[in-house]
Write a protein that holds these residues in place. Structure first.
Motif, short mmCIF file in Angstrom:
data_model
loop_
_atom_site.label_atom_id
_atom_site.label_comp_id
_atom_site.label_asym_id
_atom_site.label_seq_id
_atom_site.Cartn_x
_atom_site.Cartn_y
_atom_site.Cartn_z
N SER A 572 0.82 -1.21 0.00
CA SER A 572 0.00 0.00 0.00
C SER A 572 0.86 1.26 0.00
N THR A 596 -6.48 -2.18 -12.76
CA THR A 596 -6.45 -3.03 -11.57
C THR A 596 -5.32 -2.61 -10.66
N VAL A 597 -5.64 -2.42 -9.40
CA VAL A 597 -4.64 -2.13 -8.37
C VAL A 597 -4.74 -3.24 -7.33
N MET A 599 -3.27 -4.75 -3.88
CA MET A 599 -2.52 -4.43 -2.67
C MET A 599 -2.11 -5.73 -1.98
N LEU A 621 -5.24 3.95 0.47
CA LEU A 621 -5.05 3.58 -0.93
C LEU A 621 -6.31 3.86 -1.74
N HIS A 622 -7.47 3.60 -1.19
CA HIS A 622 -8.73 3.88 -1.88
C HIS A 622 -8.86 5.37 -2.18
N ILE A 625 -6.53 6.38 -5.08
CA ILE A 625 -7.03 6.01 -6.40
C ILE A 625 -8.13 6.97 -6.84
N ARG A 638 -10.60 -1.91 -10.45
CA ARG A 638 -10.66 -2.99 -9.46
C ARG A 638 -9.57 -2.77 -8.42
N LEU A 639 -9.98 -2.81 -7.18
CA LEU A 639 -9.04 -2.79 -6.06
C LEU A 639 -9.08 -4.16 -5.41
N ARG A 640 -7.99 -4.90 -5.55
CA ARG A 640 -7.91 -6.24 -5.00
C ARG A 640 -6.97 -6.27 -3.81
N LEU A 696 -15.02 1.66 -5.61
CA LEU A 696 -14.30 0.84 -6.57
C LEU A 696 -14.83 -0.59 -6.52
N LEU A 698 -14.32 -3.85 -5.39
CA LEU A 698 -13.45 -4.37 -4.34
C LEU A 698 -13.38 -5.90 -4.44
#
Length: 772
Positions: A572, A596-597, A599, A621-622, A625, A638-640, A696, A698
């Protein structure tokens, strides 16, 4: 005997010996035979009703001579009793048919003819009464009450009339897994012996242990060996030497009829020299002998995946030697050569020669992983002749891999001869731009290498560097995995390696950096990454950065200027610093391609304070973005969250489950929660990530220790729910069995609906979940 057994509460093991040679040849009337059969039947049924688990027989040949096999046993009883057309019969034949039709009507009352009636007949006159059969007591509960698991008989008479009907009915109704047989008194008629074997194979198909005692003729042993091949669940087979009447009998047996699994177990204890001989007998024995060796190394399908732990002694029969003996393995999809046990240079070179021979025999090779941790002899003095021979041996093996169409190549170690080379004082002026003359190679035309993975920088240093960079330049490499953990200590050589890499693979689209790198090298790596203008996916593991790294000092602007970054994987802290750098470049226009991000988070503790710190990292982090991307495009990102664990998954999950239990209990009791730092938390402050608008997509990625089947059956439901409760707005879930690296979301199987519905109770927005 029947009265005694009837008085008992239970029986475990019963052994009945009835050597009745004294009166088995005496004339027996029909009435006496019927009375005797009824008496024996009552006794045997009482034994079973008392829960007998082990039953042993000996003898039981009193009435065997009273029955004989029909000439054409394949004809059923109904066909035997069926009269021919009347118009072709005489008066006497019609009269005979009348008596037979009466017998036929009596037999037709049964739903189907008995096997004994089909195959056997009494030695009686034409109009004699029907022969009696000893049968299992008809009871609907018998198939449920029988507890018989072990059946032993030292006579085949128990499988012949009048006992056969009772015996086979009992075996079919019992969970028999262990059986002991003797064919010493088997019938002389080979047809009857085959009939007994067929009925046994049908009655006990799931037997796991079999013991054959006493002798049998050579002709019968061939049938017995073929019969053994029908038991697919057989694990233990014992054959006494007395089963073979002479030493030459075994030479005439068709052992290939044995099931492959049984043959594999039989060859498991054979010495290696004999296994080599077995592999040269026939194609079938070659496959079985080779697989018996591979099974010892847990290689179940060599063509799909083979991890070869190579022995220090090249003459040992390891997995590599077994594959060299095989005539069936034609290609290798995924093979690993591990030389961790090879402690001498001479053994290593012989092993490389065997590896080359194996690869040279394959029609194709797709993925190859070569691990050569040669610290044991890396610092030993090496003569020029030995060094030249070693380099030639390794080069031949590596080129053979490429010629066979390898698409993914992975290396580890390769530090055997690095100490023999030193960097010049002024490499910029003294190192020639053109490499020394090298022997002709066809790599430029046949290479299909698309993925290159090096867990050591020694591969980019002499004597391997010339071959490595030549290969990279000649290959359409689009994916690279690198580690700088063992990078040289000086400041010049790492930069030289980075520059040569940027020149060799300018069109790479995916870079994965693993393991730690020195802090002084971090800035050079970031600048080096800025050379790859086609880079679309960048993965930097959390352990790549040294503890306490200040990401603001890394000057991430060259990396942030890359125009095609669509997927970013890292910690992060790095992700936030990267996004901040992108916002400072042209008002963040370069961030439009980001899709796509991911973490990566190392889960070290399940305490409330550790979870709160993790949630804060996700929120930060959210927010980064959202601030970097336009509002209209932020909702498509996409936040993974991908978890890594420094302890078993079950331990971390159980600690998290306990934390949630304490929280739920406090909600019920209307009391605040006691946390480790002795701070009081309000009831409206659960440790959850609840993002503000815009949201996002998630995703959550969990690497469990459960298999795919266990996940689908709900074995880890509670553990998974404990992690999902931290993300009430979760959109996608990825549950992985033990598998290294990251996975693609669309390559897994959907989670079963009952499991998905259970997860939606805590994550109402959950759209899909997959298992890998």
């Amino acid at each position: 005997m029947q009265r005694l057994v009837d008085r008992m509460t239970s029986l475990h093991t019963v052994h009945v010996r009835w050597p009745s040679e004294a009166y088995r040849d005496q004339p027996i009337s029909d009435q006496t035979l019927a009375t005797a059969c009824k008496c024996v039947e009552d006794f045997l049924n009482t034994i079973i009703a008392k829960g007998c688990a082990t039953l042993q027989f000996g003898g039981f040949d009193a009435f065997a001579s009273k029955y004989m096999l029909k000439r054409n046993p394949a004809i059923t009883a109904t066909e035997v009793l069926k009269p021919p057309p009347v118009e072709h019969l005489s008066i006497w034949e019609i009269a005979q048919g009348y008596f037979r039709s009466r017998h036929s009507r009596a037999a037709s009352d049964a739903s189907s003819p008995r096997p004994e009636e089909t195959h056997y007949r009494r030695k009686l006159g034409r109009f004699s009464i029907s022969a009696p059969w000893i049968s299992l007591t008809p009871s609907p509960k018998l198939s449920q009450e029988t507890k018989l698991t072990t059946f032993c008989t030292h006579s085949t008479s128990i499988f012949r009339p009048p006992f056969s009907q009772w015996t086979f009915a009992l075996l079919k109704a019992s969970p028999v897994t262990f059986i002991t047989l003797s064919f010493k008194d088997a019938p002389d008629n080979r047809i009857e012996c085959k009939l007994i074997l067929d009925r046994l194979a049908e009655a006990i198909p799931d037997v796991t242990t079999m013991h054959l005692v006493d002798g049998a003729g050579a002709g019968l042993m061939k049938d017995v060996v073929a019969w053994l091949g029908r038991f697919r669940h057989l694990k233990v087979l014992g054959i006494n030497p007395e089963c073979f009447l002479s030493g030459n009998d075994i030479d005439h047996l068709d052992l290939a009829a044995l099931a492959n699994e049984l043959a594999l177990r039989a060859l498991a204890s054979v010495p290696p020299p004999d296994l080599r001989n077995c592999a040269q007998v026939s194609r079938l024995f070659n496959r079985i002998a080779v697989q018996s060796v591979l099974d010892q190394h847990k290689i179940w399908n060599a063509q799909q995946s083979a991890s070869l732990q190579l022995a220090d002694n090249p003459n040992d029969l390891d997995g590599l030697s077994a594959l060299l003996l095989s005539i069936h393995v034609k290609s290798l999809s995924d093979v690993t050569f591990s030389l961790e046990r090879v402690t001498s240079l001479q053994s290593a070179l012989k092993t490389f020669h065997k590896m080359k021979r194996l690869v040279d025999r394959m029609a194709s090779v797709r993925t190859v992983d070569v691990r050569w941790p040669s610290e044991a002899y890396a610092k030993q003095p090496i003569s020029d002749k030995t060094l030249a021979s070693a380099c030639k041996c390794v080069e031949d093996f590596l080129e053979t891999i490429i010629v066979k169409g390898c698409t993914t190549l992975q290396f580890g170690g390769f530090n055997a001869f690095v100490s023999e080379y030193k960097l010049k004082k002024n490499p910029t002026t003294e190192i020639r731009r053109t490499p020394p003359a090298e022997r002709p190679s066809s790599l430029d035309q046949v290479t299909k290498l698309a993925s290159f993975c090096a867990y050591s920088t020694n591969l980019f240093r002499p004597p391997f560097s010339q071959w490595t960079f030549t290969l990279l330049k000649a290959s359409p490499v689009t994916e690279m995995t690198l580690s700088f953990q063992d990078a040289p200590n000086n400041d010049v050589e790492p930069k030289l390696i980075l520059d040569r890499l940027a020149e060799a693979v300018p069109n790479v689209t995916t870079i994965h950096l693993v393991h730690g790198a020195k802090t002084s090298l971090m800035k050079d790596v970031v600048v080096w990454l800025g050379h790859f203008q086609q880079l679309g996916c960048l993965r930097i593991e959390s352990d790549f950065f040294s503890p306490g790294t200040n990401f603001d000092d890394l000057e991430l602007q060259p990396l942030a200027r890359l125009p095609h970054i669509r997927e970013l994987v890292s910690s992060s802290s790095f992700l936030c610093a990267y996004l901040a750098s992108r916002r400072s470049i042209d008002n963040g226009l370069f961030a439009r391609n980001l899709q796509t991000v991911i973490m990566r988070h190392l889960w070290t503790s399940s305490t409330r304070s550790a979870i709160s710190a993790f949630i804060n990292d996700v929120e930060r982090l959210h927010k980064a973005i959202i601030e970097t991307c336009p509002r209209s495009e932020a909702q498509s990102i996409r936040l993974r969250i991908s978890f890594l664990f420094n302890c078993p998954f079950s331990n971390a999950a159980q600690a998290l489950v306990q934390m949630w239990d304490r929280f739920d209990s406090s909600m019920i009791l209307r009391l605040p929660i006691d946390v480790d730092d002795e701070k009081k938390v309000s009831l409206q402050d659960p440790p959850c990530f609840r993002p503000a608008e815009p949201r996002l997509w998630l995703s959550l990625e969990l690497h469990t220790q459960a298999t795919e089947d266990e996940i689908q059956r709900g074995v880890v439901d509670d553990e998974v729910i404990a992690f999902c409760r931290m993300f009430p707005t979760l959109w996608e879930l990825m549950l992985c069995s033990p598998l290294p690296g990251l996975v693609s979301f669309y390559s897994g199987r959907y989670l079963r609906k009952p499991r998905l519905d259970k997860l939606r109770a805590v994550c109402p927005d959950l759209n899909s979940a997959r298992v890998y």
